[in-house]
Design a protein around this motif. Structure first.
Motif, PDB file in Angstrom:
ATOM      1  N   LEU A 169      38.607  62.416  39.943  1.00 39.87           N
ATOM      2  CA  LEU A 169      39.663  62.731  40.913  1.00 39.87           C
ATOM      3  C   LEU A 169      39.716  61.696  42.033  1.00 39.87           C
ATOM      4  O   LEU A 169      40.346  61.922  43.063  1.00 39.87           O
ATOM      5  CB  LEU A 169      39.424  64.117  41.512  1.00 39.87           C
ATOM      6  CG  LEU A 169      39.390  65.273  40.505  1.00 39.87           C
ATOM      7  CD1 LEU A 169      38.935  66.548  41.173  1.00 39.87           C
ATOM      8  CD2 LEU A 169      40.757  65.475  39.880  1.00 39.87           C
ATOM      9  N   SER A 170      39.042  60.582  41.815  1.00 43.39           N
ATOM     10  CA  SER A 170      39.036  59.539  42.837  1.00 43.39           C
ATOM     11  C   SER A 170      40.358  58.793  42.834  1.00 43.39           C
ATOM     12  O   SER A 170      41.073  58.756  41.836  1.00 43.39           O
ATOM     13  CB  SER A 170      37.885  58.576  42.545  1.00 43.39           C
ATOM     14  OG  SER A 170      38.019  57.423  43.324  1.00 43.39           O
ATOM     15  N   MET A 171      40.668  58.160  43.961  1.00 45.27           N
ATOM     16  CA  MET A 171      41.916  57.386  44.021  1.00 45.27           C
ATOM     17  C   MET A 171      41.716  55.941  43.539  1.00 45.27           C
ATOM     18  O   MET A 171      42.658  55.159  43.556  1.00 45.27           O
ATOM     19  CB  MET A 171      42.502  57.418  45.428  1.00 45.27           C
ATOM     20  CG  MET A 171      41.559  56.955  46.518  1.00 45.27           C
ATOM     21  SD  MET A 171      42.267  57.192  48.153  1.00 45.27           S
ATOM     22  CE  MET A 171      43.469  55.878  48.162  1.00 45.27           C
ATOM     23  N   VAL A 172      40.484  55.598  43.124  1.00 45.79           N
ATOM     24  CA  VAL A 172      40.260  54.251  42.584  1.00 45.79           C
ATOM     25  C   VAL A 172      39.588  54.329  41.212  1.00 45.79           C
ATOM     26  O   VAL A 172      38.945  55.331  40.884  1.00 45.79           O
ATOM     27  CB  VAL A 172      39.383  53.378  43.517  1.00 45.79           C
ATOM     28  CG1 VAL A 172      40.095  53.076  44.818  1.00 45.79           C
ATOM     29  CG2 VAL A 172      38.035  54.027  43.771  1.00 45.79           C
ATOM     30  N   GLU A 173      39.742  53.266  40.448  1.00 52.53           N
ATOM     31  CA  GLU A 173      39.081  53.196  39.137  1.00 52.53           C
ATOM     32  C   GLU A 173      38.781  51.742  38.794  1.00 52.53           C
ATOM     33  O   GLU A 173      39.480  50.833  39.256  1.00 52.53           O
ATOM     34  CB  GLU A 173      39.953  53.835  38.046  1.00 52.53           C
ATOM     35  CG  GLU A 173      41.283  53.144  37.829  1.00 52.53           C
ATOM     36  CD  GLU A 173      42.189  53.844  36.807  1.00 52.53           C
ATOM     37  OE1 GLU A 173      41.857  54.952  36.364  1.00 52.53           O
ATOM     38  OE2 GLU A 173      43.229  53.250  36.465  1.00 52.53           O
ATOM     39  N   LEU A 174      37.754  51.527  38.009  1.00 46.86           N
ATOM     40  CA  LEU A 174      37.406  50.193  37.530  1.00 46.86           C
ATOM     41  C   LEU A 174      37.958  50.088  36.113  1.00 46.86           C
ATOM     42  O   LEU A 174      37.514  50.810  35.216  1.00 46.86           O
ATOM     43  CB  LEU A 174      35.878  50.051  37.534  1.00 46.86           C
ATOM     44  CG  LEU A 174      35.289  48.647  37.490  1.00 46.86           C
ATOM     45  CD1 LEU A 174      35.739  47.812  38.670  1.00 46.86           C
ATOM     46  CD2 LEU A 174      33.768  48.711  37.473  1.00 46.86           C
ATOM     47  N   ARG A 175      38.916  49.190  35.919  1.00 48.73           N
ATOM     48  CA  ARG A 175      39.593  49.123  34.630  1.00 48.73           C
ATOM     49  C   ARG A 175      39.990  47.674  34.314  1.00 48.73           C
ATOM     50  O   ARG A 175      39.974  46.809  35.201  1.00 48.73           O
ATOM     51  CB  ARG A 175      40.875  49.971  34.638  1.00 48.73           C
ATOM     52  CG  ARG A 175      40.675  51.475  34.728  1.00 48.73           C
ATOM     53  CD  ARG A 175      40.111  52.059  33.432  1.00 48.73           C
ATOM     54  NE  ARG A 175      40.092  53.514  33.486  1.00 48.73           N
ATOM     55  CZ  ARG A 175      39.152  54.253  34.046  1.00 48.73           C
ATOM     56  NH1 ARG A 175      38.108  53.682  34.605  1.00 48.73           N
ATOM     57  NH2 ARG A 175      39.233  55.568  34.042  1.00 48.73           N
ATOM     58  N   PRO A 176      40.399  47.421  33.060  1.00 51.46           N
ATOM     59  CA  PRO A 176      40.884  46.075  32.726  1.00 51.46           C
ATOM     60  C   PRO A 176      42.165  45.768  33.500  1.00 51.46           C
ATOM     61  O   PRO A 176      42.974  46.666  33.723  1.00 51.46           O
ATOM     62  CB  PRO A 176      41.199  46.172  31.226  1.00 51.46           C
ATOM     63  CG  PRO A 176      40.544  47.404  30.742  1.00 51.46           C
ATOM     64  CD  PRO A 176      40.421  48.322  31.892  1.00 51.46           C
ATOM     65  N   ARG A 177      42.284  44.504  33.904  1.00 49.40           N
ATOM     66  CA  ARG A 177      43.532  44.120  34.591  1.00 49.40           C
ATOM     67  C   ARG A 177      44.675  44.096  33.587  1.00 49.40           C
ATOM     68  O   ARG A 177      45.773  44.550  33.862  1.00 49.40           O
ATOM     69  CB  ARG A 177      43.376  42.737  35.218  1.00 49.40           C
ATOM     70  CG  ARG A 177      42.343  42.674  36.321  1.00 49.40           C
ATOM     71  CD  ARG A 177      42.356  41.255  36.922  1.00 49.40           C
ATOM     72  NE  ARG A 177      41.007  40.844  37.313  1.00 49.40           N
ATOM     73  CZ  ARG A 177      40.439  41.157  38.460  1.00 49.40           C
ATOM     74  NH1 ARG A 177      41.069  41.900  39.327  1.00 49.40           N
ATOM     75  NH2 ARG A 177      39.224  40.724  38.741  1.00 49.40           N
ATOM     76  N   LEU A 178      44.396  43.519  32.395  1.00 52.82           N
ATOM     77  CA  LEU A 178      45.402  43.455  31.333  1.00 52.82           C
ATOM     78  C   LEU A 178      44.809  44.053  30.060  1.00 52.82           C
ATOM     79  O   LEU A 178      43.798  43.559  29.555  1.00 52.82           O
ATOM     80  CB  LEU A 178      45.797  41.997  31.051  1.00 52.82           C
ATOM     81  CG  LEU A 178      46.763  41.325  32.029  1.00 52.82           C
ATOM     82  CD1 LEU A 178      46.899  39.854  31.708  1.00 52.82           C
ATOM     83  CD2 LEU A 178      48.126  42.010  32.004  1.00 52.82           C
ATOM     84  N   GLN A 179      45.389  45.092  29.563  1.00 53.29           N
ATOM     85  CA  GLN A 179      44.856  45.756  28.376  1.00 53.29           C
ATOM     86  C   GLN A 179      44.872  44.805  27.173  1.00 53.29           C
ATOM     87  O   GLN A 179      43.965  44.817  26.335  1.00 53.29           O
ATOM     88  CB  GLN A 179      45.672  47.024  28.084  1.00 53.29           C
ATOM     89  CG  GLN A 179      45.105  47.913  26.994  1.00 53.29           C
ATOM     90  CD  GLN A 179      43.671  48.376  27.265  1.00 53.29           C
ATOM     91  OE1 GLN A 179      43.323  48.752  28.373  1.00 53.29           O
ATOM     92  NE2 GLN A 179      42.819  48.302  26.242  1.00 53.29           N
ATOM     93  N   LYS A 180      45.920  43.964  27.128  1.00 50.72           N
ATOM     94  CA  LYS A 180      46.070  43.010  26.009  1.00 50.72           C
ATOM     95  C   LYS A 180      44.834  42.129  25.860  1.00 50.72           C
ATOM     96  O   LYS A 180      44.371  41.867  24.756  1.00 50.72           O
ATOM     97  CB  LYS A 180      47.276  42.089  26.280  1.00 50.72           C
ATOM     98  CG  LYS A 180      48.608  42.646  25.777  1.00 50.72           C
ATOM     99  CD  LYS A 180      49.681  41.580  25.786  1.00 50.72           C
ATOM    100  CE  LYS A 180      49.850  40.961  27.162  1.00 50.72           C
ATOM    101  NZ  LYS A 180      50.970  40.037  27.288  1.00 50.72           N
ATOM    102  N   THR A 181      44.310  41.672  27.000  1.00 44.72           N
ATOM    103  CA  THR A 181      43.155  40.764  26.974  1.00 44.72           C
ATOM    104  C   THR A 181      41.955  41.464  26.328  1.00 44.72           C
ATOM    105  O   THR A 181      41.233  40.872  25.524  1.00 44.72           O
ATOM    106  CB  THR A 181      42.800  40.317  28.414  1.00 44.72           C
ATOM    107  OG1 THR A 181      43.985  39.887  29.042  1.00 44.72           O
ATOM    108  CG2 THR A 181      41.766  39.226  28.437  1.00 44.72           C
ATOM    109  N   CYS A 182      41.748  42.723  26.696  1.00 42.97           N
ATOM    110  CA  CYS A 182      40.627  43.487  26.112  1.00 42.97           C
ATOM    111  C   CYS A 182      40.867  43.742  24.619  1.00 42.97           C
ATOM    112  O   CYS A 182      39.922  43.689  23.821  1.00 42.97           O
ATOM    113  CB  CYS A 182      40.446  44.813  26.839  1.00 42.97           C
ATOM    114  SG  CYS A 182      39.593  44.656  28.407  1.00 42.97           S
ATOM    115  N   ASP A 183      42.104  44.039  24.264  1.00 46.42           N
ATOM    116  CA  ASP A 183      42.418  44.332  22.860  1.00 46.42           C
ATOM    117  C   ASP A 183      42.102  43.142  21.955  1.00 46.42           C
ATOM    118  O   ASP A 183      41.709  43.307  20.799  1.00 46.42           O
ATOM    119  CB  ASP A 183      43.903  44.726  22.714  1.00 46.42           C
ATOM    120  CG  ASP A 183      44.186  46.065  23.391  1.00 46.42           C
ATOM    121  OD1 ASP A 183      43.223  46.790  23.677  1.00 46.42           O
ATOM    122  OD2 ASP A 183      45.371  46.366  23.659  1.00 46.42           O
TER     123      ASP A 183
END
Lengths: 510, 193
Positions: free
Chosen positions: A221-235
């Motif tokens: 329920l936090s207002m921040v998250e650590l995630r990929p900047r571009l999903q394509k790059t991870c894919d």
């Protein structure tokens, strides 16, 4: 002498109830739409705080500095607890641990997610002892690296630890005992070290630590998250440094793959992925606090129990600070022949409060199952809708803790100057009264925050219920508002109890 | 109501000697400024046993060896608040696992509503003060903790350090053995091929 904090005044209660009634009508009479992807904002693009986020993502040194500060404070807590005064309000061990940290931690989760885990002192000390590195990747021989038994690869151990911690905190009274607080801190170091030395990755953080898991679940329920900047790059990534690590950087301590990460529950914000990613594709972003619990988090049986357990124990915290609890405990103690600290009576009361919301929830899930036109298994439905308990627990936890933080942390600067409380006297009635009458923020602002939080949690729980129940249907047109009614009953009962607790005067802890 | 031959109340807080200023929870010691004057502070434990609420106060709160101290005991019925007015025997014993010797401190009559018992201890340590009385044919035996001098901090730190050293050493030895075994296996395989 027992002093109490005033409860939420009637005008604020009515305001909260009005907002809740409006939310309820909205959910009952407006048909929800199927969810699409949620929007977010890269933290690094926000003026002023963007550079700070960039600093922590790019280099290990700022985080290491924070870890050093955290460890120094933790060791001071241990020293103060063991060598300082036994007067809780004069000792850094109890005031920092229970009034400032434990109360404030839950508030920080909303703004910073699981950032606490990144600077957690017992994990840091365990890492330094086992890996013998300040931050660089250790060689494989530093730990036995055994696989954690499959039966324990869940959050049952963390739930058991959380129940145990609550029992120690409220039943035995660790919160008002500097010596016991120090001993508990030492136990955390020992446990974290043993798990790290024997098992692979950080199984203690992922499956056992009650603080880490509480923070982890609330981080949904936090207002921040650590995630990929571009999903394509991870894919398109074939090397997955976030998962495997690099020569210098540790792999993800909880075995997460950034490209498939959908919930923050097990992320420890350690920054290993941000530093190891060769594409610089991992960063912090701001999001809607509802997004994960509504849409992305995947339901699991054990996690559902943890969330419901969190709800029961959070409400239990509030109940134990009511005058009726002590009177009831005394009556029950006399009935069963309990004496002294009334530990048996307390344990029975705790078990009842812990299990009551789970029983109510189970009953209402069964009713939902009967109402639904499609066949869904009980366990599946139980796990799927358990997310509604998360905002209810979170907002009450924050609202309750704000009372401790705002009304009881006056005088903390005196304890910082004299952490061991040498040559101090107990708080006089006048001092106690002064602290009581001078909260850190205006009372009306505090009430506003508490009422707003309760209304927000109620709304969020309704949103989760609506969207998660809609997910059950492949055809949204088949969904009917009546399918939510058992869930709404649960949300309303729990909110009513928690709101009632907030309205009551609360006994001061120290 | 309680048909027990003897009622033991062991408020033994070797690890959990709790202090509460404002939030008085039954059975947990709290510290407050002295009953007699503004200083020194006193230690207080409120508890219930059978038909009675019992309050125990120690003066001073942090007694030292060879220093005069006093225990005050108040016992009142839970149902009507009337004070117990029989005799109370105060005993003391060393709070250690192997100590069995109990010494009688004194037998006291009620003075107004309180039973007072003085004490002087020669050595630092954890002691148990026992208050015994009889009411309605039932014996009441209540134990309270009393710390003389500073508590030992070496215990928890020593145990922690010992566990950590043992675990790290064992892991190191096992890891070395395992690596040595792997090397030997590899060498055997190379020789065989």
């Amino acid at each position: 002498m027992t002093m109490t904090h005033p409860g939420l005044p009637d005008p604020w209660l009515w305001l909260a109830l009005a907002v809740m009634s409006f939310s309820l009508l909205w959910v009952l009479f407006f048909t929800p739409k199927k969810l699409s992807t949620h929007s977010f904002l890269n933290v690094e693009k926000i003026p002023l705080i963007g550079w700070l986020a960039r600093l922590f993502v790019a280099s290990p040194w700022p985080l290491l500095l924070l870890k050093l500060i955290s460890v120094a404070l933790f060791l001071t807590v241990i020293a103060a607890g063991l060598f300082g005064t036994p007067m809780a309000e004069r000792n850094l061990a109890t005031t920092l641990t229970w009034t400032v940290w434990w109360s404030g931690l839950i508030v920080t989760v909303f703004f910073l997610g699981s950032a606490w885990c990144a600077v957690c002192p017992w994990d840091t000390i365990a890492s330094w002892l086992v890996k013998r590195r300040l931050w660089r990747r250790a060689d494989a021989s530093s730990s036995l690296g055994l696989k954690f038994p499959k039966a324990w690869r869940n959050v049952w151990p963390a739930l058991a630890m959380f129940v145990g911690l609550t029992w120690l905190e409220l039943g035995v009274g660790v919160t008002t005992n500097p010596y016991a607080t120090a001993v508990l801190s030492l136990v955390m170091i020992v446990l974290a070290t043993i798990y790290m030395a024997v098992f692979e990755s950080k199984v203690f953080c992922k499956h056992v630590c009650p603080v880490g898991r509480t923070v982890g679940f609330y981080a949904q329920l936090s207002m921040v998250e650590l995630r990929p900047r571009l999903q394509k790059t991870c894919d398109s990534c074939k090397t997955m440094e976030c998962y495997h690590g690099t020569k210098e950087i540790e792999p993800c301590p909880t075995n997460l793959v950034m490209g498939t990460l959908t919930q923050s529950t097990y992320c420890t914000s350690c920054s290993a992925c941000t530093m190891s990613c060769p594409h610089d594709n991992v960063g912090w972003r701001v999001r809607s606090p509802a997004a994960e619990a509504i849409q992305h988090a995947r339901p699991h049986w054990d996690e559902a129990w943890f969330m419901l357990g969190l709800l029961g124990l959070t409400t239990f915290h509030g109940i134990t600070m009511m005058e009726f609890w002590e009177q009831g405990l005394s009556w029950f103690g006399q009935l069963i022949g309990d004496s002294g600290q009334l530990i048996w009576s307390f344990s029975v009361g705790m078990a009842l409060v812990f299990i009551a919301p789970i029983l109510l929830y189970s009953l209402l899930i069964k009713l939902t199952q009967i109402l639904l036109p499609v066949k869904v298994g009980f366990k599946q439905l139980f796990a799927k809708l358990a997310f509604i308990s998360l905002p209810l627990a979170f907002v009450y936890h924050i609202a309750h803790n704000l009372n401790h933080l705002v009304r009881e942390s006056r005088g903390f600067s005196d304890v910082l100057i004299n952490p061991l409380g040498k040559d101090t006297l107990p708080l006089s009635s006048a001092e106690l009264h002064m602290r009581h009458m001078n909260p850190l923020m205006s009372e009306q602002f505090l009430y506003g925050l508490q009422a707003g939080l309760m209304a927000f949690g109620f709304w969020l729980a309704l949103q989760i219920l609506q969207k998660r129940s809609l997910e059950i249907f492949s055809d949204a047109a088949a969904w009917r508002a009546v399918y939510q009614v058992p869930g709404i009953i649960f949300i309303t009962i729990i909110t009513a109890i928690n709101l009632w607790l907030l309205v009551q005067p609360m006994i001061m802890r120290m | 109501m309680i048909a027990m031959r003897s009622i033991w109340l062991c408020v033994l807080f070797c690890f959990f000697t709790v202090t509460v200023q404002a939030h008085h929870v039954l059975g947990r010691p709290s510290y407050s400024l002295g009953e007699d004057s503004n200083t020194p502070p006193s230690m207080q434990v409120e508890t219930q046993i059978g038909d009675f609420y019992v309050t125990y106060m120690a003066f001073p709160a942090f007694p030292k060896p060879n220093e005069q101290g006093r225990v005050n005991l108040y016992a009142s019925r839970i149902d009507n608040g009337s004070p117990f007015d029989g005799k109370v025997t105060f005993k003391v014993r060393d709070d250690s696992w192997f100590s069995k010797t109990t010494e009688i401190l004194g037998v006291q009559d009620i003075d107004e509503v309180v039973y007072r018992q003085g004490f002087i201890f020669k050595n630092d340590g954890d002691y148990i003060i026992t208050a015994e009385f009889e009411s309605g044919g039932e014996p009441y035996i209540i134990d309270f903790p009393l710390r003389i001098g500073e508590p030992s901090a070496v215990g928890p730190i020593g145990i922690t350090v010992a566990i950590l050293i043992f675990v790290l050493l064992m892991v190191n030895i096992l890891q070395r053995k395992r690596l040595f075994g792997l090397k030997a296996k590899r060498a055997r395989e190379e020789n065989n091929s």
